[in-house]
Design a protein around this motif. Sequence first.
Motif, PDB file in Angstrom:
ATOM      1  N   TYR A  40       8.399 -18.814 -10.835  1.00 46.22           N
ATOM      2  CA  TYR A  40       9.158 -18.071  -9.824  1.00 46.22           C
ATOM      3  C   TYR A  40       8.234 -17.211  -8.974  1.00 46.22           C
ATOM      4  N   VAL A  41       8.761 -16.766  -7.848  1.00 49.91           N
ATOM      5  CA  VAL A  41       8.252 -15.620  -7.101  1.00 49.91           C
ATOM      6  C   VAL A  41       9.418 -14.657  -6.956  1.00 49.91           C
ATOM      7  N   LYS A  42       9.179 -13.381  -7.261  1.00 47.84           N
ATOM      8  CA  LYS A  42      10.231 -12.370  -7.201  1.00 47.84           C
ATOM      9  C   LYS A  42       9.756 -11.154  -6.419  1.00 47.84           C
ATOM     10  N   GLY A  43      10.672 -10.569  -5.676  1.00 50.90           N
ATOM     11  CA  GLY A  43      10.384  -9.348  -4.946  1.00 50.90           C
ATOM     12  C   GLY A  43      11.148  -8.175  -5.534  1.00 50.90           C
ATOM     13  N   TYR A  44      10.533  -6.992  -5.504  1.00 49.92           N
ATOM     14  CA  TYR A  44      11.145  -5.776  -6.049  1.00 49.92           C
ATOM     15  C   TYR A  44      10.902  -4.596  -5.122  1.00 49.92           C
TER      16      TYR A  44
ATOM     17  N   TRP B 223       0.815  -1.205   0.000  1.00 50.24           N
ATOM     18  CA  TRP B 223       0.000   0.000   0.000  1.00 50.24           C
ATOM     19  C   TRP B 223       0.854   1.263   0.000  1.00 50.24           C
ATOM     20  N   ASP B 224       2.054   1.183   0.600  1.00 48.48           N
ATOM     21  CA  ASP B 224       2.936   2.349   0.554  1.00 48.48           C
ATOM     22  C   ASP B 224       3.610   2.488  -0.800  1.00 48.48           C
ATOM     23  N   GLY B 225       3.380   1.530  -1.695  1.00 46.61           N
ATOM     24  CA  GLY B 225       3.887   1.614  -3.053  1.00 46.61           C
ATOM     25  C   GLY B 225       5.353   1.310  -3.215  1.00 46.61           C
ATOM     26  N   GLU B 226       6.012   0.852  -2.170  1.00 49.47           N
ATOM     27  CA  GLU B 226       7.465   0.684  -2.209  1.00 49.47           C
ATOM     28  C   GLU B 226       7.924  -0.725  -2.559  1.00 49.47           C
ATOM     29  N   ARG B 227       7.001  -1.693  -2.547  1.00 52.28           N
ATOM     30  CA  ARG B 227       7.390  -3.075  -2.826  1.00 52.28           C
ATOM     31  C   ARG B 227       6.357  -3.732  -3.733  1.00 52.28           C
ATOM     32  N   LEU B 228       6.870  -4.585  -4.631  1.00 46.07           N
ATOM     33  CA  LEU B 228       6.002  -5.383  -5.491  1.00 46.07           C
ATOM     34  C   LEU B 228       6.515  -6.804  -5.503  1.00 46.07           C
ATOM     35  N   TYR B 229       5.570  -7.740  -5.570  1.00 46.65           N
ATOM     36  CA  TYR B 229       5.890  -9.160  -5.665  1.00 46.65           C
ATOM     37  C   TYR B 229       5.200  -9.717  -6.908  1.00 46.65           C
ATOM     38  N   TYR B 230       5.935 -10.577  -7.621  1.00 49.01           N
ATOM     39  CA  TYR B 230       5.420 -11.156  -8.856  1.00 49.01           C
ATOM     40  C   TYR B 230       5.475 -12.677  -8.785  1.00 49.01           C
TER      41      TYR B 230
END
Length: 443
Positions: free
Chosen positions: A390-394, A365-372
């Motif tokens: 895969y699972v990836k974090g950004y 919600w803070d917009g700082e992290r995304l997971y795919y």
Amino acid sequence: MVNVQRGLLLGAALMAPAMADETCMSPYMAKIVGQEDVLYVWTLGVEGIGDGEDKLVTVDVNPDSDRFGQVIHQVSVGGRNEAHHSGFTDDRRYLWASGLDSSKIFIFDVHSDPAKPRLHKVIEDFVKASGGVVGPHTNYALPGRMMLTGLSNDRDHGGQTGMVEYSNQGDYVATHWMPKEGALNGANKTGQFADGYGYDVRVLPRRNAMFTSSFTGWNNYMMGLGKMMADPEAMKQFGNTVVVWDLHTRQPKTILDVPGAPLELRCAWGAQNNYCFTTTALTSKLWLIYEQDGKWQAQAVADIGDASKIPLPVDISISADDNHLWVNTWNDGLTRLFDISDPFAPKQVLSEKIGGQVNMVSQSWDGERLYYSSSLLANWDKTEGEDLQYVKGYRWDGKALEQTFSLDFHQAELGSPHQMRMGAFALYGQRPDSPSGSPTVSR
């Protein structure tokens, strides 16, 4: 063009600068404030990989943890059910995860030990109890209730279906059939279509509105993708509607034409932003569902890539300030960012390759992290190529994506990862072994 006013975010809690959580969650749910601790990944079993069973995989995603980016727990459910979507109850104590093929619903206890969820209950009579709904898809929290959309029916396994309502305890409450030709159930058909298809569900409580989209039936989603796309009759069996419902009475009110198989729905959070977005899988367009003068309407507002190359839009994620929308396209493995500050004129501002294919995106919600995550359907997933499961974090700084971890689920003998949900230890009381700086919780 309707003047869509910018509004304040819902509630004081949404104004907190440290708000984390996912922006696609139900507004009725408890929210995570601060850094999420874990990611729950509902994962398809694959024959010959590990135990071959569907499972819930827990990944540590707190950067302060010495286990960051690692799998810390898994629980298998027995067999392969076409693991697909999942959702928390409004109190966030249980995670419901469904199987499209078996129509079983697996309810996990995530509050007793959030680092190690356990299988609490399995609903095995979904089809019978619902009166013939097949393929539970979205598991969506309402007050004391879970609303599950269906993808099919037990008569012809086509796309006509309904929504099924349960109590948080897993007791059947009611079935709400999608309006269709000959059985509009009081809905106003505004265009050409009234197909009775279903897929996703979202709500705007302040407008007493619930929205459902449409996709296709069991016959298609259990067929190989290449075979289906080469079958003219199969390609006719896709939904073309978004339905607006009365949230309180569960009655369909308006059927909107959205041709091309509308998928995920994401509604704006601003207190005066009365609109939602969806994408169409077959025509690769971004659609706006909006209210003007008390009437709901639908309008195609942007193209997503080149439709002739079949990018196949899948999951989308709206930012908490309603200014941006992440859009994944499965076939080319890209994530795209659209500026939607003017919802009637979205503009693509970024695209980046995530993998050989990409499906789901979860945005904090803070917009700082995304997971795919990567898997779409067992019979549609690519089997040749690199970086497929895969699972990836950004991290996202507003300008660029920076990868923080990557897990190859096939290499780890886990299966094919589909949907992800964020969890936090402090939701259920501080865990003694949790890292410092764990989040607090607001309602």
